[in-house]
Design a protein around this motif. Structure first.
Motif, PDB file in Angstrom:
ATOM      1  N   THR A 107      36.855  36.565  52.005  1.00  0.00           N
ATOM      2  CA  THR A 107      38.147  36.447  51.331  1.00  0.00           C
ATOM      3  C   THR A 107      37.927  36.284  49.834  1.00  0.00           C
ATOM      4  N   ALA A 108      38.827  36.866  49.044  1.00  0.00           N
ATOM      5  CA  ALA A 108      38.799  36.694  47.599  1.00  0.00           C
ATOM      6  C   ALA A 108      40.142  36.152  47.139  1.00  0.00           C
ATOM      7  N   VAL A 109      40.109  35.056  46.396  1.00  0.00           N
ATOM      8  CA  VAL A 109      41.323  34.462  45.840  1.00  0.00           C
ATOM      9  C   VAL A 109      41.335  34.745  44.338  1.00  0.00           C
ATOM     10  N   VAL A 110      42.398  35.415  43.866  1.00  0.00           N
ATOM     11  CA  VAL A 110      42.512  35.795  42.455  1.00  0.00           C
ATOM     12  C   VAL A 110      43.479  34.841  41.771  1.00  0.00           C
ATOM     13  N   HIS A 111      42.974  34.094  40.784  1.00  0.00           N
ATOM     14  CA  HIS A 111      43.786  33.151  40.022  1.00  0.00           C
ATOM     15  C   HIS A 111      44.244  33.824  38.719  1.00  0.00           C
ATOM     16  N   GLY A 133      49.575  31.343  36.133  1.00  0.00           N
ATOM     17  CA  GLY A 133      49.192  30.120  36.813  1.00  0.00           C
ATOM     18  C   GLY A 133      49.205  30.232  38.328  1.00  0.00           C
ATOM     19  N   GLY A 134      49.671  31.372  38.854  1.00  0.00           N
ATOM     20  CA  GLY A 134      49.710  31.565  40.301  1.00  0.00           C
ATOM     21  C   GLY A 134      48.449  32.242  40.816  1.00  0.00           C
ATOM     22  N   ARG A 135      48.475  32.642  42.091  1.00  0.00           N
ATOM     23  CA  ARG A 135      47.313  33.277  42.692  1.00  0.00           C
ATOM     24  C   ARG A 135      47.745  34.163  43.860  1.00  0.00           C
ATOM     25  N   VAL A 136      46.871  35.115  44.200  1.00  0.00           N
ATOM     26  CA  VAL A 136      47.046  35.950  45.386  1.00  0.00           C
ATOM     27  C   VAL A 136      45.721  35.973  46.138  1.00  0.00           C
ATOM     28  N   LYS A 137      45.775  36.327  47.429  1.00  0.00           N
ATOM     29  CA  LYS A 137      44.575  36.291  48.259  1.00  0.00           C
ATOM     30  C   LYS A 137      44.370  37.632  48.944  1.00  0.00           C
ATOM     31  N   ALA A 138      43.126  38.129  48.907  1.00  0.00           N
ATOM     32  CA  ALA A 138      42.733  39.340  49.618  1.00  0.00           C
ATOM     33  C   ALA A 138      41.848  38.933  50.795  1.00  0.00           C
ATOM     34  N   VAL A 139      42.255  39.305  52.007  1.00  0.00           N
ATOM     35  CA  VAL A 139      41.533  38.903  53.215  1.00  0.00           C
ATOM     36  C   VAL A 139      40.855  40.105  53.851  1.00  0.00           C
ATOM     37  N   ASP A 140      39.975  39.813  54.826  1.00  0.00           N
ATOM     38  CA  ASP A 140      39.266  40.841  55.601  1.00  0.00           C
ATOM     39  C   ASP A 140      38.490  41.801  54.707  1.00  0.00           C
ATOM     40  N   VAL A 148      38.554  44.328  41.200  1.00  0.00           N
ATOM     41  CA  VAL A 148      39.834  43.650  40.997  1.00  0.00           C
ATOM     42  C   VAL A 148      40.474  44.220  39.734  1.00  0.00           C
ATOM     43  N   LEU A 149      41.724  44.679  39.858  1.00  0.00           N
ATOM     44  CA  LEU A 149      42.452  45.236  38.715  1.00  0.00           C
ATOM     45  C   LEU A 149      43.766  44.481  38.573  1.00  0.00           C
ATOM     46  N   ALA A 150      44.032  43.981  37.369  1.00  0.00           N
ATOM     47  CA  ALA A 150      45.259  43.233  37.090  1.00  0.00           C
ATOM     48  C   ALA A 150      45.953  43.864  35.891  1.00  0.00           C
ATOM     49  N   ARG A 151      47.241  44.259  36.087  1.00  0.00           N
ATOM     50  CA  ARG A 151      47.989  44.907  35.011  1.00  0.00           C
ATOM     51  C   ARG A 151      49.258  44.097  34.720  1.00  0.00           C
ATOM     52  N   PRO A 152      49.550  43.849  33.438  1.00  0.00           N
ATOM     53  CA  PRO A 152      50.747  43.065  33.089  1.00  0.00           C
ATOM     54  C   PRO A 152      52.017  43.685  33.651  1.00  0.00           C
ATOM     55  N   GLU A 171      32.948  33.766  53.799  1.00  0.00           N
ATOM     56  CA  GLU A 171      33.148  32.845  52.685  1.00  0.00           C
ATOM     57  C   GLU A 171      34.384  33.235  51.872  1.00  0.00           C
ATOM     58  N   ARG A 172      34.827  32.310  51.030  1.00  0.00           N
ATOM     59  CA  ARG A 172      35.968  32.554  50.141  1.00  0.00           C
ATOM     60  C   ARG A 172      35.474  32.570  48.704  1.00  0.00           C
ATOM     61  N   SER A 173      35.655  33.707  48.030  1.00  0.00           N
ATOM     62  CA  SER A 173      35.233  33.847  46.641  1.00  0.00           C
ATOM     63  C   SER A 173      36.433  33.641  45.719  1.00  0.00           C
ATOM     64  N   GLN A 174      36.154  33.100  44.544  1.00  0.00           N
ATOM     65  CA  GLN A 174      37.208  32.803  43.570  1.00  0.00           C
ATOM     66  C   GLN A 174      37.069  33.731  42.368  1.00  0.00           C
ATOM     67  N   VAL A 175      38.207  34.238  41.871  1.00  0.00           N
ATOM     68  CA  VAL A 175      38.226  35.107  40.698  1.00  0.00           C
ATOM     69  C   VAL A 175      39.247  34.572  39.707  1.00  0.00           C
ATOM     70  N   ARG A 176      38.839  34.393  38.466  1.00  0.00           N
ATOM     71  CA  ARG A 176      39.759  34.004  37.398  1.00  0.00           C
ATOM     72  C   ARG A 176      39.843  35.155  36.406  1.00  0.00           C
ATOM     73  N   LEU A 177      41.074  35.584  36.126  1.00  0.00           N
ATOM     74  CA  LEU A 177      41.258  36.770  35.289  1.00  0.00           C
ATOM     75  C   LEU A 177      40.852  36.514  33.841  1.00  0.00           C
ATOM     76  N   GLY A 178      41.105  35.320  33.327  1.00  0.00           N
ATOM     77  CA  GLY A 178      40.842  35.065  31.915  1.00  0.00           C
ATOM     78  C   GLY A 178      41.997  35.585  31.062  1.00  0.00           C
ATOM     79  N   ASP A 179      41.985  35.248  29.772  1.00  0.00           N
ATOM     80  CA  ASP A 179      43.094  35.576  28.875  1.00  0.00           C
ATOM     81  C   ASP A 179      43.233  37.087  28.713  1.00  0.00           C
ATOM     82  N   TRP A 180      44.476  37.574  28.856  1.00  0.00           N
ATOM     83  CA  TRP A 180      44.734  39.005  28.623  1.00  0.00           C
ATOM     84  C   TRP A 180      44.903  39.275  27.136  1.00  0.00           C
ATOM     85  N   PHE A 181      45.559  38.373  26.412  1.00  0.00           N
ATOM     86  CA  PHE A 181      45.763  38.574  24.981  1.00  0.00           C
ATOM     87  C   PHE A 181      44.430  38.527  24.236  1.00  0.00           C
ATOM     88  N   ALA A 182      44.367  39.299  23.153  1.00  0.00           N
ATOM     89  CA  ALA A 182      43.157  39.361  22.335  1.00  0.00           C
ATOM     90  C   ALA A 182      43.368  38.580  21.037  1.00  0.00           C
TER      91      ALA A 182
END
Length: 303
Positions: A107-111, A133-140, A148-152, A171-182
């Protein structure tokens, strides 16, 4: 006495028969079958049948185990970390049984800590929108690397955040996107203060030789200018920013030209901003370059 001896001999005969039968059960027989084992996991596994026959398989490897007694066999699959999976396997008489060791899912949890709401995909699969501040989860997910691709949200042409997450089996892996603004550091190389403009909009002021930090800039290509209070452009550069990037830019000073025509009958000297820049002969014209854009004081001195 005779009856006792006969009974003892009979018991020994039965015991010998049981030992012979037990020994024959472990010996090879034409009725034995085979087991083809395939390891679909990304790590090695140890396979044991009835606690006796054992084999080790590398990731993706296939092996055929011979001389496996027919019937229902007890199988242990030992993976990474000593984790054991127990199974029962029916081996046909003189036939082939198939044992597939399937990859364990993770599983991957994207913060979403990017600063804006994001629509998130994993390997092209849409997981929906995660608020700031939210999150989504990818299972199986199969063990290994996933994209992982995140678009505003609401910015179709905006640059996306792209990351890679490594998923382990079970296992469950954690992903943090980090700041989008430059961010961009704007250095003023001029010997005078100037207004800082970004894409035609005034955003700050920079003293001569100083550097100012501009934050919360959308990724992409931007025009950075240094201008006078009257809006005259003194220096200009472009900068391309990636999501979360911090870049430094020193706009290039623009050069202006000044043309002086001498209609007098005598040569004249030309002073610009109090500095002698040269002489213009009678009836001639001369172009003075390497000047900063803006207002200059020109003094003509006759001879």
């Amino acid at each position: 006495m005779t009856a006792h001896v006969t009974a003892t001999r009979t018991a020994l005969t039965l015991l010998a028969g049981l030992l012979i039968s037990a020994g024959a059960a472990h010996a090879r027989s034409p009725l034995d079958g085979r087991v083809r084992v395939h390891n679909d996991r990304h790590r090695p596994v140890q396979v044991t049948i009835d606690g006796e026959l054992s084999a080790r398989l590398a990731p993706g490897q296939t092996r055929v185990l011979h001389a496996v007694p027919n019937g229902v066999r007890f199988v242990e699959i030992r993976g990474a970390g000593g984790r054991v999976v127990e199974r029962k396997l029916a081996v046909p008489v003189a036939g082939l049984a198939i044992l597939e060791i399937q990859a364990l899912a993770g599983t991957a949890v994207v913060h979403n800590d990017s600063g804006v709401a994001m629509r998130i995909e994993v390997d092209g699969r849409d997981l929906g929108v995660a608020r700031q501040g939210g999150r989504v989860k990818a299972v199986d997910l199969r063990p290994g690397a996933h994209r992982v691709l995140a678009r505003p949200v609401g910015r179709r042409s905006a640059e996306a955040i792209v990351q890679t997450v490594i998923v382990d089996a079970g296992e469950r892996s954690q992903v943090r996107l980090g700041d989008w603004f430059a961010q961009v550091e704007v250095h003023n190389p001029l010997d005078r203060g100037a207004q800082v403009f970004l894409d035609g909009r005034r955003v700050n002021r920079a003293r001569a030789g100083r550097t100012e930090l501009l934050s919360r800039i959308e990724p992409g290509r931007h025009l950075v200018e240094l201008r006078t209070r009257r809006g005259e452009v003194l220096a200009r550069s472009t900068v391309t920013l990636s999501p979360g990037e911090r870049e430094r830019v020193s706009p290039r000073a623009l050069q202006a030209e000044l043309q002086v025509r001498n209609d007098r009958r005598r040569a004249v000297d030309v002073l610009i901003d109090g500095a002698h820049r040269g002489r213009v002969a009678a009836g001639e014209r001369r172009i003075f370059s390497d000047l900063m854009p803006g207002r200059h004081r020109v003094t003509i001195v006759g001879r």
